[in-house]
Write a protein that holds these residues in place. Structure first.
Motif, PDB file in Angstrom:
ATOM      1  N   GLN A  65       0.852  -1.182   0.000  1.00  0.00           N
ATOM      2  CA  GLN A  65       0.000   0.000   0.000  1.00  0.00           C
ATOM      3  C   GLN A  65       0.897   1.244   0.000  1.00  0.00           C
ATOM      4  N   GLU A  66       0.443   2.250  -0.707  1.00  0.00           N
ATOM      5  CA  GLU A  66       1.194   3.503  -0.736  1.00  0.00           C
ATOM      6  C   GLU A  66       1.517   3.965   0.677  1.00  0.00           C
ATOM      7  N   GLY A  67       2.778   4.335   0.879  1.00  0.00           N
ATOM      8  CA  GLY A  67       3.200   4.786   2.207  1.00  0.00           C
ATOM      9  C   GLY A  67       3.865   3.704   3.043  1.00  0.00           C
ATOM     10  N   ASP A  68       3.615   2.447   2.679  1.00  0.00           N
ATOM     11  CA  ASP A  68       4.261   1.339   3.384  1.00  0.00           C
ATOM     12  C   ASP A  68       5.685   1.151   2.878  1.00  0.00           C
TER      13      ASP A  68
ATOM     14  N   PRO B 277       3.307   5.525  -5.789  1.00  0.00           N
ATOM     15  CA  PRO B 277       2.915   4.804  -7.021  1.00  0.00           C
ATOM     16  C   PRO B 277       4.013   4.787  -8.076  1.00  0.00           C
ATOM     17  N   GLU B 278       4.821   5.838  -8.153  1.00  0.00           N
ATOM     18  CA  GLU B 278       5.893   5.859  -9.160  1.00  0.00           C
ATOM     19  C   GLU B 278       7.041   4.911  -8.827  1.00  0.00           C
ATOM     20  N   ASP B 279       7.009   4.294  -7.659  1.00  0.00           N
ATOM     21  CA  ASP B 279       7.995   3.262  -7.343  1.00  0.00           C
ATOM     22  C   ASP B 279       7.642   1.938  -8.007  1.00  0.00           C
ATOM     23  N   SER B 280       6.436   1.827  -8.532  1.00  0.00           N
ATOM     24  CA  SER B 280       6.026   0.595  -9.206  1.00  0.00           C
ATOM     25  C   SER B 280       6.904   0.348 -10.427  1.00  0.00           C
ATOM     26  N   ALA B 281       7.545  -0.824 -10.457  1.00  0.00           N
ATOM     27  CA  ALA B 281       8.496  -1.169 -11.518  1.00  0.00           C
ATOM     28  C   ALA B 281       9.029  -2.565 -11.227  1.00  0.00           C
ATOM     29  N   VAL B 282       9.948  -3.027 -12.071  1.00  0.00           N
ATOM     30  CA  VAL B 282      10.681  -4.261 -11.795  1.00  0.00           C
ATOM     31  C   VAL B 282      12.055  -3.879 -11.242  1.00  0.00           C
ATOM     32  N   TYR B 283      12.438  -4.511 -10.159  1.00  0.00           N
ATOM     33  CA  TYR B 283      13.720  -4.225  -9.515  1.00  0.00           C
ATOM     34  C   TYR B 283      14.624  -5.452  -9.647  1.00  0.00           C
ATOM     35  N   PHE B 284      15.863  -5.194 -10.054  1.00  0.00           N
ATOM     36  CA  PHE B 284      16.854  -6.263 -10.206  1.00  0.00           C
ATOM     37  C   PHE B 284      18.030  -6.019  -9.278  1.00  0.00           C
ATOM     38  N   CYS B 285      18.451  -7.079  -8.604  1.00  0.00           N
ATOM     39  CA  CYS B 285      19.723  -7.013  -7.902  1.00  0.00           C
ATOM     40  C   CYS B 285      20.784  -7.668  -8.777  1.00  0.00           C
ATOM     41  N   ALA B 286      22.024  -7.401  -8.473  1.00  0.00           N
ATOM     42  CA  ALA B 286      23.124  -8.009  -9.222  1.00  0.00           C
ATOM     43  C   ALA B 286      24.347  -8.080  -8.319  1.00  0.00           C
ATOM     44  N   ALA B 287      25.246  -8.961  -8.677  1.00  0.00           N
ATOM     45  CA  ALA B 287      26.505  -9.091  -7.943  1.00  0.00           C
ATOM     46  C   ALA B 287      27.620  -9.358  -8.931  1.00  0.00           C
TER      47      ALA B 287
ATOM     48  N   ASN C 285      34.682 -11.976 -13.930  1.00  0.00           N
ATOM     49  CA  ASN C 285      34.667 -10.528 -13.867  1.00  0.00           C
ATOM     50  C   ASN C 285      33.402  -9.954 -14.503  1.00  0.00           C
ATOM     51  N   LYS C 286      32.238 -10.454 -14.100  1.00  0.00           N
ATOM     52  CA  LYS C 286      31.008 -10.020 -14.729  1.00  0.00           C
ATOM     53  C   LYS C 286      29.895  -9.872 -13.699  1.00  0.00           C
ATOM     54  N   LEU C 287      28.871  -9.085 -14.106  1.00  0.00           N
ATOM     55  CA  LEU C 287      27.678  -8.923 -13.292  1.00  0.00           C
ATOM     56  C   LEU C 287      26.738 -10.094 -13.531  1.00  0.00           C
ATOM     57  N   VAL C 288      26.211 -10.664 -12.459  1.00  0.00           N
ATOM     58  CA  VAL C 288      25.171 -11.680 -12.565  1.00  0.00           C
ATOM     59  C   VAL C 288      23.919 -11.111 -11.914  1.00  0.00           C
ATOM     60  N   PHE C 289      22.794 -11.194 -12.620  1.00  0.00           N
ATOM     61  CA  PHE C 289      21.559 -10.565 -12.169  1.00  0.00           C
ATOM     62  C   PHE C 289      20.606 -11.567 -11.537  1.00  0.00           C
ATOM     63  N   GLY C 290      19.837 -11.080 -10.565  1.00  0.00           N
ATOM     64  CA  GLY C 290      18.707 -11.834 -10.072  1.00  0.00           C
ATOM     65  C   GLY C 290      17.584 -11.817 -11.096  1.00  0.00           C
ATOM     66  N   ALA C 291      16.542 -12.604 -10.840  1.00  0.00           N
ATOM     67  CA  ALA C 291      15.450 -12.750 -11.806  1.00  0.00           C
ATOM     68  C   ALA C 291      14.472 -11.579 -11.798  1.00  0.00           C
ATOM     69  N   GLY C 292      14.568 -10.708 -10.804  1.00  0.00           N
ATOM     70  CA  GLY C 292      13.725  -9.515 -10.771  1.00  0.00           C
ATOM     71  C   GLY C 292      12.542  -9.650  -9.821  1.00  0.00           C
ATOM     72  N   THR C 293      12.098  -8.511  -9.308  1.00  0.00           N
ATOM     73  CA  THR C 293      10.920  -8.423  -8.453  1.00  0.00           C
ATOM     74  C   THR C 293       9.984  -7.370  -9.019  1.00  0.00           C
ATOM     75  N   ILE C 294       8.730  -7.767  -9.280  1.00  0.00           N
ATOM     76  CA  ILE C 294       7.731  -6.811  -9.737  1.00  0.00           C
ATOM     77  C   ILE C 294       7.121  -6.165  -8.498  1.00  0.00           C
ATOM     78  N   LEU C 295       7.343  -4.880  -8.333  1.00  0.00           N
ATOM     79  CA  LEU C 295       6.786  -4.137  -7.200  1.00  0.00           C
ATOM     80  C   LEU C 295       5.585  -3.337  -7.660  1.00  0.00           C
ATOM     81  N   ARG C 296       4.457  -3.536  -6.982  1.00  0.00           N
ATOM     82  CA  ARG C 296       3.246  -2.759  -7.258  1.00  0.00           C
ATOM     83  C   ARG C 296       2.893  -1.970  -6.007  1.00  0.00           C
ATOM     84  N   VAL C 297       2.781  -0.677  -6.155  1.00  0.00           N
ATOM     85  CA  VAL C 297       2.393   0.184  -5.053  1.00  0.00           C
ATOM     86  C   VAL C 297       0.965   0.641  -5.309  1.00  0.00           C
ATOM     87  N   LYS C 298       0.062   0.233  -4.428  1.00  0.00           N
ATOM     88  CA  LYS C 298      -1.360   0.536  -4.593  1.00  0.00           C
ATOM     89  C   LYS C 298      -1.711   1.825  -3.875  1.00  0.00           C
ATOM     90  N   SER C 299      -2.422   2.686  -4.585  1.00  0.00           N
ATOM     91  CA  SER C 299      -2.808   3.965  -3.980  1.00  0.00           C
ATOM     92  C   SER C 299      -4.235   3.929  -3.475  1.00  0.00           C
TER      93      SER C 299
END
Lengths: 112, 114
Positions: free
Chosen positions: A14-17, A82-92, A98-112
Motif C-alpha cells: 500500500q502507498e506509504g508502506d 505509485p511511481e515506485d512501481s516497476a521491476v527491480y533487479f539485484c546483481a553481484a 569478472n562479470k555482473l550476474v543478475f537476479g530474476a527480478g521483483t515486480i513491485l506494485r504500489v497501490k494507492s
C-alpha cells in the motif's frame, strides 16, 4: 555455479508502506552489489549500489544492506509511492569471469 | 538511459534471417556490453568489450556475433543459428570495464522473429 537468487518475485504494498527485496549470492569473493529499477519497455536504471567495505548505504527513501557473512543483501524502500512501481533487479559481481550476474527480478506494485 | 542509444526500438524479422541491432554511446566509456532479457528472468550476458577491436563471449554467445571497430559503437548481430532469438536486448556501457564498474543501460530493442 555463479548465481544470484532474488525474492520475492512479486510484491504488492500500500502507498506509504515499506518494501523489502532480498537477494543471496553464491560467490564469496563478490564485492560489488548494484540495484536497478526497470520501468515497462525501458532499460534498467541504477538506483543504488553498495561495495563490500560497508554494511549499509542510504539515499533518501532507498537503502541497501549487505551481510557478507551470510552472502545476502537487501533493498529497502520506505514511504512507497505509485511511481515506485516497476521491476527491480539485484546483481553481484562474480570474481570469476569478472562479470555482473543478475537476479530474476521483483515486480513491485504500489497501490494507492 | 543517459548517453546510450539503441535502435530500432522494435524489430521484426522472419525466421532464418540475420539481423543487426545498433548500440551507440557518447559517454566516452571504454567498455560495452550486450544482454538478453526474457520474461521472468534476469539479464544474461551475451558479449562484452573492454576496448576497441577486442571482445569476449558471455554466458549465451552462441548464435550471436559482435564487432567493436569504434569506441562509441558495439553492434550485435543475431544470426540464423540462434535457436530462440525473440527477446528484449539491452546494451550497456561502463567507464573501464572493471569488476566494480557501474554499468549504464540503453533503452533496449525488442526483437520478434516471426
Amino acid at each position: 555455479g555463479e548465481n544470484v537468487e532474488q525474492h520475492p518475485s512479486t510484491l504488492s504494498v500500500q502507498e506509504g508502506d515499506s518494501a523489502v527485496i532480498k537477494c543471496t549470492y553464491s560467490d564469496s569473493a563478490s564485492n560489488y552489489f548494484p540495484w536497478y529499477k526497470q520501468e515497462l519497455g525501458k532499460g534498467p536504471q541504477l538506483i543504488i549500489d553498495i561495495r563490500s567495505n560497508v554494511g549499509e548505504k542510504k539515499d533518501q527513501r532507498i537503502a541497501v544492506t549487505l551481510n557478507k557473512t551470510a552472502k545476502h543483501f537487501s533493498l529497502h524502500i520506505t514511504e512507497t509511492q505509485p511511481e515506485d512501481s516497476a521491476v527491480y533487479f539485484c546483481a553481484a559481481i562474480m570474481e570469476y569471469g569478472n562479470k555482473l550476474v543478475f537476479g530474476a527480478g521483483t515486480i513491485l506494485r504500489v497501490k494507492s | 538511459d543517459g548517453g546510450i542509444t539503441q535502435s530500432p526500438k522494435y524489430l521484426f524479422r522472419k525466421e532464418g534471417q540475420n539481423v543487426t541491432l545498433s548500440c551507440e554511446q557518447n559517454l566516452n566509456h571504454d567498455a560495452m556490453y550486450w544482454y538478453r532479457q526474457d520474461p521472468g528472468q534476469g539479464l544474461r550476458l551475451i558479449y562484452y568489450s573492454q576496448i576497441v577491436n577486442d571482445f569476449q563471449k558471455g554466458d549465451i554467445a552462441e548464435g550471436y556475433s559482435v564487432s567493436r571497430e569504434k569506441k562509441e559503437s558495439f553492434p550485435l548481430t543475431v544470426t540464423s543459428a540462434q535457436k530462440n532469438p525473440t527477446a528484449f536486448y539491452l546494451c550497456a556501457s561502463s567507464f573501464f570495464g572493471g569488476h566494480t564498474d557501474t554499468q549504464y543501460f540503453g533503452p533496449g530493442t525488442r526483437l520478434t522473429v516471426l
